[in-house]
Structures are given as C-alpha cells and as structure tokens.
Design an enzyme around this catalytic site. Structure first.
Site, PDB file in Angstrom:
ATOM      1  N   LYS A 146       0.812  -1.202   0.000  1.00  0.00           N
ATOM      2  CA  LYS A 146       0.000   0.000   0.000  1.00  0.00           C
ATOM      3  C   LYS A 146       0.853   1.263   0.000  1.00  0.00           C
ATOM      4  O   LYS A 146       0.401   2.323  -0.446  1.00  0.00           O
ATOM      5  CB  LYS A 146      -0.955  -0.004   1.190  1.00  0.00           C
ATOM      6  CG  LYS A 146      -2.105  -1.000   1.027  1.00  0.00           C
ATOM      7  CD  LYS A 146      -2.894  -0.768  -0.265  1.00  0.00           C
ATOM      8  CE  LYS A 146      -4.092  -1.693  -0.376  1.00  0.00           C
ATOM      9  NZ  LYS A 146      -4.793  -1.560  -1.691  1.00  0.00           N
ATOM     10  N   SER A 159     -14.598  -2.998   0.332  1.00  0.00           N
ATOM     11  CA  SER A 159     -14.660  -4.357   0.862  1.00  0.00           C
ATOM     12  C   SER A 159     -16.115  -4.811   1.024  1.00  0.00           C
ATOM     13  O   SER A 159     -16.965  -4.072   1.524  1.00  0.00           O
ATOM     14  CB  SER A 159     -13.952  -4.418   2.217  1.00  0.00           C
ATOM     15  OG  SER A 159     -14.010  -5.703   2.763  1.00  0.00           O
TER      16      SER A 159
END
Length: 532
Positions: free
Chosen positions: A200, A239
């Site tokens: 990330k 998500s």
C-alpha cells in the site's frame, strides 16, 4: 557478509544503508522460503506455502501513516486526509532507523511498480524479515534477471518491524510509523510486521506521482475479453461489494484485482500478484484462490492451522478477520501475461446498499460517474459493530480514501475526462439488499448480478429500454434477459411502498450531506448530477 543471486548494479550504500551484518540481494522464492523457515519467521505448510503471523498488527495502521510536509508537495497533498510530518522529524527518524539496522541481516528486492514501462517506478524494498521479501516479490512486478543488471532504484522502502519510533522525537503518533518523503523518494516503516503496509505504500506513492502525469490511479480490479485486450473493464468497490469475485470471471481475462493505472495507452496493473482475503474461503466458490493456499511460496498470513497436520482453518478468526494469502498472478489460470489492457469500454462501480434502495444496476453519465466515484458509497449493517442497530452509510471517496495523497476531485476529474474521451459506459451495480433493508429484505441474487453484468459488458444491456430513477437521476433498465423485472425497480420489491419512499429519501439526504464537502471544487454538471 554480502550475498546475491546476481551482483546488484547498486549496493545498499547508494540508499545510505550501511553496517548490516548480511545483505541478501534479490533472492528468488525458494531461497526466501528457506531463509524465512530457518530464521523461525514461520512454518512450511502443505505444498510449500509459508505460514506466518504478523503479531500485534493484523491490518494496516492508517493513523500512523504520515507524509513529510516539504515545499514541493505543500500545495498538492490532501492534508485533511494525510497526517503531516516535519522534515526535521523525518531526518531524525531516518537516522535512528539506519543506526538500528546496523549489525542486522537485510533482504533486498529490486522490483517494478506498474506493468507499463512508460509509467512504472523502480522500487528497492529493504526488509528485516525474509518473508516480507517473499511477500513483496509476489505483490510487485519482478524484473527479468537480465534487467537487474541495469536496475537503478528510484524509490526506496525500508521496513524494520523491530524498530520502535519515539513520538516526541520523530513527530509521529505512536511507536509505529509509516512515513513517505516525496522529496527523498523514501518510505520508512517501523514496528509493524503486517506485510500489506509494503504494497500500500507503493500504491500511495503511485497515487501521487501518476496524476501529475495525467495518468489515473485507481483502487479497482480489471479484466478484458478473452483474446481481446481492447475490450477492457474496470471494477471499483470497497470491501464486501464483490470486486474480486465479479472481476475474476472465467469468461474474461484477469488483468489484476486491486490497483491499476489508466494512461493514454490504456490500463495497466500496478502489481504482479494478488493479496486475497481468506476468511471463510470456500473451495467451491473460489477454487483458484483456494488452490494457491497449498502452492509453493504462497504467503499465508494469520490463518489458524493445526500444528501437526498443518491443515488450515479458514473459518477461525481468532487472530483476525483479515486473514490473507499472497501469491503471484501466474497462479491464476486466466490471468493476463502482460497485465495490460486497452481503454476501458466499461467502468463498473460496485456498492453494497444495505438500505435496499438502489437498483441492481444503473447506467451513469460521466458527471454521475464522478459523483458516485467521489461518494464511494457502501454500507455497514447491524451486527457488524457494537451499537449498530440499522444500516449505516460508509463513504470512502474514490473507493480508497486511505491511499489518496491528493484531493479527491483530482482523481474524479481525471476519471471523468477519460470516460468522456474514450467513450466508456459507466454502471453502478448494487450487490446489497432488495425487498427491504438489511434484516427485512434479502441479498441481491448473485445470479441476477452476474446476468446483468454480463449483459452490460457484452453491450446488449446498453440497447435496452431505460427509465429515469426518481431518487438519483440515473438510467435503470426496464427489463433484462434472465432477470426478474421486479428486481430492476426496487420500490416494487418492497411490501410497503411508502416505507421504500422514506428509506430512499433518507439515503439521498445521506449522499447529499456527504457530498457537500466537494461542491466548492467541482463543475456545474457534477453539481447537477448530485441533485439528481
């Protein structure tokens, strides 16, 4: 001691790192697995998978992430979303971390961030843990052996889990720190063994660099028609919306499942692998991901296993719900060899609407696409967190706010411009609830979602008759082959139409309230789209 599989073009001294006990340059997978097992970092699982735990941190630490506030980035960083660090504090942090690694073993991987050679960044990842080297070797793109002869790192990531930061001295929040310095092209990570921080960090730096070159950086999955890379599609989604599942269709070629760029040449994957969630992993529902968990070199994080049989228990969340496995793209049979695609013909935005208001699919104008992209809506449902008794909206701008260094409208305008220039058709797909909100209605049938998505991607849905949604103003198909017509009009699925109208009004107000923060920065057509 210095070891390498091939002598590097530049040694760690180029990055100012010296005094290590041993440096292992660009070890390949078997050697990294061997080192990790020998050092007690984890265990060898069935098929040669590497089983490990990440200790205190089983996910990212966004509150401990900082951007060094230098004059060159002062006016371009979204400081409301990115905590600043003083350059002098970063200098102290770096000096202390470099001193800390003296006398320790280090593992170096020289890798690419980005499949497009025109826009990739060359990243040197220096890790204290051998398995971190294995992880990032999977997740970034691996140069050919001969390319290492001329590899020169543009960015350096130094990850040292044993290093604890000093908030008073280093200008951070706790003894855990992730600090990005765009002037020095350096990322420092300390006191966390969660491997996702490595990948990330690369995503975050690309999210800053690429828009400055007119390239859209996207938190999305992507695929293209088999044998036809020009027929590409991207899938945005938070998500729980089905981003990975719906993009990994066996009828299409997978470009990537998480991070992509969109340049004047088309789309490209940032990564060379996948970092898949494994909680409740079902071999029937996701057979290829399941197969990777017994593949040599796959990194399996925080999955509970039997210490004698090494059988994995994917239902056990005693360590975390965020159990993961990391593997290279070539482990997926329908993965693209190049990780490249043409300009997307379709842009799909996935949402899980637990309010039961949104239709299963809607067609968006470019302005509406920017509105829903900046909104980044999905919802939490009752039971997911203590105190939640009814659906609660979650708005994560650009479908990835934690990784956005620039202001959201920078990405929104880039997306809007590219959609307009290349004629992409935009779709909002609701994988959430129908017939009522969570607790009353039922989950949108996956069969209907797949049928609608297939029709959208093959172009047939675009020829259907559409109606204008009275709440959000987008176009909704009146009918679609193989789909119950009532699903396409959510109001008709509710037993109480007045209750639906009240719920829809409530959701529109939530959208409007959230979107107010962007109104001063956007064009009139997007403001009109916000009105509906």
């Amino acid at each position: 001691m210095i070891t390498w599989t091939r002598e590097p073009t530049e040694t760690l001294e180029k990055q100012g790192i010296s005094g290590a006990a041993a440096v292992y340059y660009n070890l390949i997978e078997p050697a990294l697995v061997e080192q990790a097992v020998q050092r007690g970092e984890g265990r060898l699982g069935k098929g040669g998978a590497f089983l490990c735990t990440t200790g205190q941190f089983t996910g990212r630490s966004p509150k401990d992430k900082f951007v060094v506030r230098t004059p060159s980035v002062e006016d371009s960083i979204w400081w409301d979303n990115n905590a600043p660090m003083d350059p002098a504090a970063f200098a102290r942090l770096k000096a202390d971390m470099l001193e800390h690694v003296k006398g320790r073993d280090l593992f170096v991987q020289d890798l690419y961030g980005g499949a497009d050679p025109v826009h990739r960044v060359d990243v040197r990842v220096v890790t204290e843990l051998a398995w971190h080297g294995l992880f990032i070797r999977h997740l970034l793109r691996r140069p050919a052996r001969e390319e290492l002869d001329s590899f020169a790192a543009e960015w350096t990531i130094l990850n040292v889990p044993s290093f604890k930061a000093d908030p008073a001295k280093h200008g951070c929040r706790s003894d855990t720190v992730i600090a990005l310095n765009f002037d020095e092209k350096t990322v420092l990570i300390g006191n966390t063994a969660y491997a996702g921080e490595n990948k990330k960090s690369v995503f975050t730096l690309l999210n800053y660099i690429l828009p400055g070159k007119g390239v859209m950086a996207m938190h999305c999955s992507a695929n293209h028609a088999i044998g036809n890379p020009v027929d590409a599609a991207v899938f945005f989604g938070l998500s729980g919306t089905g981003k990975t599942t719906l993009s990994a269709s066996p009828d299409r070629t997978l470009i990537g499942d998480d991070e992509h760029g969109w340049s004047d040449r088309g789309i490209f994957n940032f990564e060379g692998g996948c970092y898949a969630k494994t909680i409740n992993l079902d071999p029937k529902a996701e057979p290829e991901i399941y197969a990777t968990t017994s593949r040599f070199g796959t990194v399996i994080e925080n999955v509970v296993f039997d210490p004698e049989t090494l059988d994995l228990d994917f239902a056990d969340n005693s360590l975390t719900d965020n159990t993961r496995c990391a593997y290279p793209m070539e482990a997926i049979s329908n993965a693209s060899d190049t990780a490249l695609g043409g300009h997307p013909k379709h842009v799909v935005m996935l949402t899980c609407d637990a309010f039961g208001v949104l239709p299963p699919i809607a067609r968006l104008s470019p302005a509406q696409a920017m509105y829903h992209f900046l909104s980044g809506f999905t919802s939490k449902v009752a039971g997911t967190e203590r105190g939640i008794t009814e659906p609660q909206p979650t708005f994560s701008t650009c479908f990835g706010a934690p990784f956005m260094p620039r202001r959201p409208e920078v990405y929104g305008k880039l997306l809007q411009e590219k959609i307009h220039r290349h004629g992409a058709v935009c779709w909002l797909v609701n994988t959430g609830w129908t017939g009522g909100a969570y607790g009353t209605g039922k989950r949108m049938p996956i069969k209907a979602t797949r049928a609608l998505l297939t029709a959208a991607l093959d172009g047939s849905l675009n020829e259907a008759e559409f109606r204008r949604d009275p709440n959000f103003g987008f176009d909704v198909p009146v009918a679609a082959q193989g789909v119950d017509g009532r699903l396409l009009n959510p109001r008709e699925t509710w037993a109480d139409n007045a209750a639906y109208d009240a719920q829809a009004k409530k959701l529109v107000e939530m959208f409007s309230k959230n979107f107010g923060q962007y109104v001063p920065y956007i064009d009139d057509d997007v403001k009109a789209a916000a009105i509906g």
